[in-house]
Design a protein around this motif. Structure first.
Motif, PDB file in Angstrom:
ATOM      1  N   PRO A   1       0.909  -1.204  -0.102  1.00  0.00           N
ATOM      2  CA  PRO A   1       0.049  -0.036   0.058  1.00  0.00           C
ATOM      3  C   PRO A   1       0.883   1.212  -0.193  1.00  0.00           C
ATOM      4  CG  PRO A   1      -0.022  -1.018   2.057  1.00  0.00           C
ATOM      5  CD  PRO A   1       0.755  -1.926   1.271  1.00  0.00           C
ATOM      6  N   ASP A   2       0.317   2.395  -0.794  1.00  0.00           N
ATOM      7  CA  ASP A   2       1.017   3.555  -0.657  1.00  0.00           C
ATOM      8  C   ASP A   2       1.512   4.052   0.911  1.00  0.00           C
ATOM      9  OD1 ASP A   2       0.948   3.638  -3.358  1.00  0.00           O
ATOM     10  OD2 ASP A   2      -1.136   5.101  -3.185  1.00  0.00           O
ATOM     11  N   SER A   3       0.635   3.886   1.859  1.00  0.00           N
ATOM     12  CA  SER A   3       1.055   4.041   3.215  1.00  0.00           C
ATOM     13  C   SER A   3       2.309   3.320   3.689  1.00  0.00           C
ATOM     14  CB  SER A   3      -0.057   3.874   3.942  1.00  0.00           C
ATOM     15  OG  SER A   3      -0.300   2.556   4.228  1.00  0.00           O
ATOM     16  N   GLY A   4       2.290   2.049   3.145  1.00  0.00           N
ATOM     17  CA  GLY A   4       3.615   1.278   3.472  1.00  0.00           C
ATOM     18  C   GLY A   4       4.861   1.961   2.737  1.00  0.00           C
ATOM     19  N   ILE A   5       4.554   2.179   1.597  1.00  0.00           N
ATOM     20  CA  ILE A   5       5.766   2.802   0.960  1.00  0.00           C
ATOM     21  C   ILE A   5       6.267   4.215   1.434  1.00  0.00           C
ATOM     22  CG2 ILE A   5       6.534   3.730  -1.313  1.00  0.00           C
ATOM     23  CD1 ILE A   5       4.455   1.965  -2.772  1.00  0.00           C
TER      24      ILE A   5
ATOM     25  N   HIS B   1       3.811   9.416  -9.741  1.00  0.00           N
ATOM     26  CA  HIS B   1       2.893   9.990 -10.612  1.00  0.00           C
ATOM     27  C   HIS B   1       1.496   9.818  -9.883  1.00  0.00           C
ATOM     28  CE1 HIS B   1       0.882  10.985 -14.368  1.00  0.00           C
ATOM     29  NE2 HIS B   1       0.120   9.977 -14.560  1.00  0.00           N
ATOM     30  N   ASP B   2       1.361   9.470  -8.653  1.00  0.00           N
ATOM     31  CA  ASP B   2       0.300   8.991  -8.004  1.00  0.00           C
ATOM     32  C   ASP B   2      -0.073  10.253  -6.988  1.00  0.00           C
ATOM     33  OD1 ASP B   2      -1.775   7.723  -6.318  1.00  0.00           O
ATOM     34  OD2 ASP B   2      -0.668   6.008  -6.281  1.00  0.00           O
ATOM     35  N   LEU B   3      -1.418  10.711  -7.040  1.00  0.00           N
ATOM     36  CA  LEU B   3      -2.021  11.704  -6.044  1.00  0.00           C
ATOM     37  C   LEU B   3      -2.260  11.249  -4.563  1.00  0.00           C
ATOM     38  CD1 LEU B   3      -4.479  13.718  -8.299  1.00  0.00           C
ATOM     39  CD2 LEU B   3      -2.059  14.478  -7.856  1.00  0.00           C
ATOM     40  N   ASP B   4      -2.301  10.069  -4.661  1.00  0.00           N
ATOM     41  CA  ASP B   4      -2.365   9.497  -3.090  1.00  0.00           C
ATOM     42  C   ASP B   4      -1.362   9.709  -2.004  1.00  0.00           C
ATOM     43  OD1 ASP B   4      -4.747   7.889  -4.165  1.00  0.00           O
ATOM     44  OD2 ASP B   4      -3.792   6.191  -4.212  1.00  0.00           O
ATOM     45  N   PHE B   5      -0.187   9.822  -2.538  1.00  0.00           N
ATOM     46  CA  PHE B   5       0.866  10.370  -1.853  1.00  0.00           C
ATOM     47  C   PHE B   5       0.715  11.427  -1.039  1.00  0.00           C
ATOM     48  CE2 PHE B   5       2.505   6.883  -4.025  1.00  0.00           C
ATOM     49  CZ  PHE B   5       3.290   6.059  -3.107  1.00  0.00           C
ATOM     50  N   SER B   6       0.334  12.744  -1.919  1.00  0.00           N
ATOM     51  CA  SER B   6      -0.076  14.125  -1.336  1.00  0.00           C
ATOM     52  C   SER B   6      -1.275  13.913  -0.589  1.00  0.00           C
ATOM     53  CB  SER B   6      -0.205  14.901  -2.365  1.00  0.00           C
ATOM     54  OG  SER B   6      -1.145  14.394  -3.523  1.00  0.00           O
ATOM     55  N   ALA B   7      -2.360  13.060  -0.935  1.00  0.00           N
ATOM     56  CA  ALA B   7      -3.516  12.755   0.134  1.00  0.00           C
ATOM     57  C   ALA B   7      -2.876  12.101   1.446  1.00  0.00           C
ATOM     58  CB  ALA B   7      -4.382  11.964  -0.749  1.00  0.00           C
ATOM     59  N   ILE B   8      -1.970  11.306   1.423  1.00  0.00           N
ATOM     60  CA  ILE B   8      -1.627  10.831   2.672  1.00  0.00           C
ATOM     61  C   ILE B   8      -0.718  11.835   3.381  1.00  0.00           C
ATOM     62  CG2 ILE B   8       0.205   9.028   3.767  1.00  0.00           C
ATOM     63  CD1 ILE B   8      -0.464   7.274   1.452  1.00  0.00           C
TER      64      ILE B   8
ATOM     65  N   VAL C   1       7.461  14.138  -0.888  1.00  0.00           N
ATOM     66  CA  VAL C   1       6.970  13.691  -2.051  1.00  0.00           C
ATOM     67  C   VAL C   1       7.115  14.645  -3.359  1.00  0.00           C
ATOM     68  CG1 VAL C   1       4.962  12.841  -3.327  1.00  0.00           C
ATOM     69  CG2 VAL C   1       5.374  12.399  -0.629  1.00  0.00           C
ATOM     70  N   VAL C   2       7.597  13.992  -4.257  1.00  0.00           N
ATOM     71  CA  VAL C   2       7.842  14.703  -5.967  1.00  0.00           C
ATOM     72  C   VAL C   2       6.882  14.042  -6.696  1.00  0.00           C
ATOM     73  CG1 VAL C   2       9.207  15.341  -7.467  1.00  0.00           C
ATOM     74  CG2 VAL C   2      10.212  14.980  -5.400  1.00  0.00           C
ATOM     75  N   GLN C   3       5.696  14.753  -7.167  1.00  0.00           N
ATOM     76  CA  GLN C   3       4.789  14.257  -8.042  1.00  0.00           C
ATOM     77  C   GLN C   3       4.894  14.788  -9.488  1.00  0.00           C
ATOM     78  OE1 GLN C   3       0.763  14.472  -5.381  1.00  0.00           O
ATOM     79  NE2 GLN C   3       1.264  16.359  -6.363  1.00  0.00           N
ATOM     80  N   ILE C   4       4.946  13.894 -10.454  1.00  0.00           N
ATOM     81  CA  ILE C   4       4.903  14.223 -11.683  1.00  0.00           C
ATOM     82  C   ILE C   4       3.485  14.362 -12.220  1.00  0.00           C
ATOM     83  CG2 ILE C   4       6.053  13.770 -14.083  1.00  0.00           C
ATOM     84  CD1 ILE C   4       8.225  12.328 -12.588  1.00  0.00           C
ATOM     85  N   ARG C   5       3.113  15.330 -12.563  1.00  0.00           N
ATOM     86  CA  ARG C   5       1.645  15.482 -13.259  1.00  0.00           C
ATOM     87  C   ARG C   5       1.746  15.676 -14.724  1.00  0.00           C
ATOM     88  NH1 ARG C   5      -0.795  12.564 -11.128  1.00  0.00           N
ATOM     89  NH2 ARG C   5      -2.841  13.483 -11.871  1.00  0.00           N
ATOM     90  N   ALA C   6       1.822  14.876 -15.326  1.00  0.00           N
ATOM     91  CA  ALA C   6       1.972  14.871 -17.075  1.00  0.00           C
ATOM     92  C   ALA C   6       1.186  13.669 -17.541  1.00  0.00           C
ATOM     93  CB  ALA C   6       3.391  15.095 -17.337  1.00  0.00           C
ATOM     94  N   GLU C   7       0.618  13.838 -18.818  1.00  0.00           N
ATOM     95  CA  GLU C   7       0.118  12.844 -19.401  1.00  0.00           C
ATOM     96  C   GLU C   7       1.416  11.608 -19.818  1.00  0.00           C
ATOM     97  OE1 GLU C   7      -2.500  12.958 -22.634  1.00  0.00           O
ATOM     98  OE2 GLU C   7      -3.219  15.127 -21.905  1.00  0.00           O
ATOM     99  N   ASP C   8       2.798  12.285 -20.249  1.00  0.00           N
ATOM    100  CA  ASP C   8       3.678  11.304 -20.408  1.00  0.00           C
ATOM    101  C   ASP C   8       4.733  11.849 -19.293  1.00  0.00           C
ATOM    102  OD1 ASP C   8       5.717   9.695 -21.480  1.00  0.00           O
ATOM    103  OD2 ASP C   8       5.540  10.714 -23.559  1.00  0.00           O
ATOM    104  N   VAL C   9       4.973  10.436 -18.575  1.00  0.00           N
ATOM    105  CA  VAL C   9       5.958  10.374 -17.580  1.00  0.00           C
ATOM    106  C   VAL C   9       7.197   9.856 -17.950  1.00  0.00           C
ATOM    107  CG1 VAL C   9       3.930  10.909 -15.823  1.00  0.00           C
ATOM    108  CG2 VAL C   9       4.833   8.551 -16.174  1.00  0.00           C
ATOM    109  N   SER C  10       7.226   9.312 -18.962  1.00  0.00           N
ATOM    110  CA  SER C  10       8.439   8.951 -19.589  1.00  0.00           C
ATOM    111  C   SER C  10       9.636   9.777 -19.320  1.00  0.00           C
ATOM    112  CB  SER C  10       8.567   8.522 -20.971  1.00  0.00           C
ATOM    113  OG  SER C  10       9.665   8.231 -21.431  1.00  0.00           O
TER     114      SER C  10
END
Length: 124
Positions: A36-40, A54-61, A72-81
């Motif tokens: 689970p994200d909480s475990g990570i 690329h997951d918004l759950d981490f900021s929610a946590i 937390v560093v979130q990449i908010r893009a369609e292409d996360v390559s």
């Protein structure tokens, strides 16, 4: 700076970040694929990692727990390559290194970067 690359991002991120002088590990090499994200988050905090995702759950946590670490560093893009957005991510990581070490949420979008210091406060 040590980055823990989430399962929703390619393991290729580790090599790209390492070439830029940023220590990184992909979660697939450190823990269960179905953790689970909480475990990570708990692992990252206990082992002095920042989470790249690329997951918004981490900021929610972070918001729900009023957490101060890990950053937390979130990449908010369609292409996360990494081929597409790694240069922008690396520049942002270098520019915000001090804030990330202290605890922050960094959001990287194709046309802008935003930083919020932890713990996250409600915008009441």
């Amino acid at each position: 700076m040590k980055l823990l690359v989430d399962m929703n991002l390619s393991p290729r991120w580790v090599g790209i970040l390492s070439e830029a002088g940023i220590e990184a590990a992909h979660w697939s090499k450190l823990g269960a694929h179905n953790a689970p994200d909480s475990g990570i988050m708990a692992f990252a905090a206990a082992n002095n990692y920042m989470v790249l995702t690329h997951d918004l759950d981490f900021s929610a946590i972070l918001a729900a727990t009023r957490g101060e670490k890990p950053s937390v560093v979130q990449i908010r893009a369609e292409d996360v390559s990494p081929d597409v957005i790694s240069k922008q991510v690396i520049v942002a990581l270098r520019q915000m290194a001090t804030e990330l070490e202290d605890g922050a949420l960094l959001t990287i979008e194709p046309n802008r970067t935003r930083l919020r210091v932890l713990p996250l406060q409600s915008r009441g």
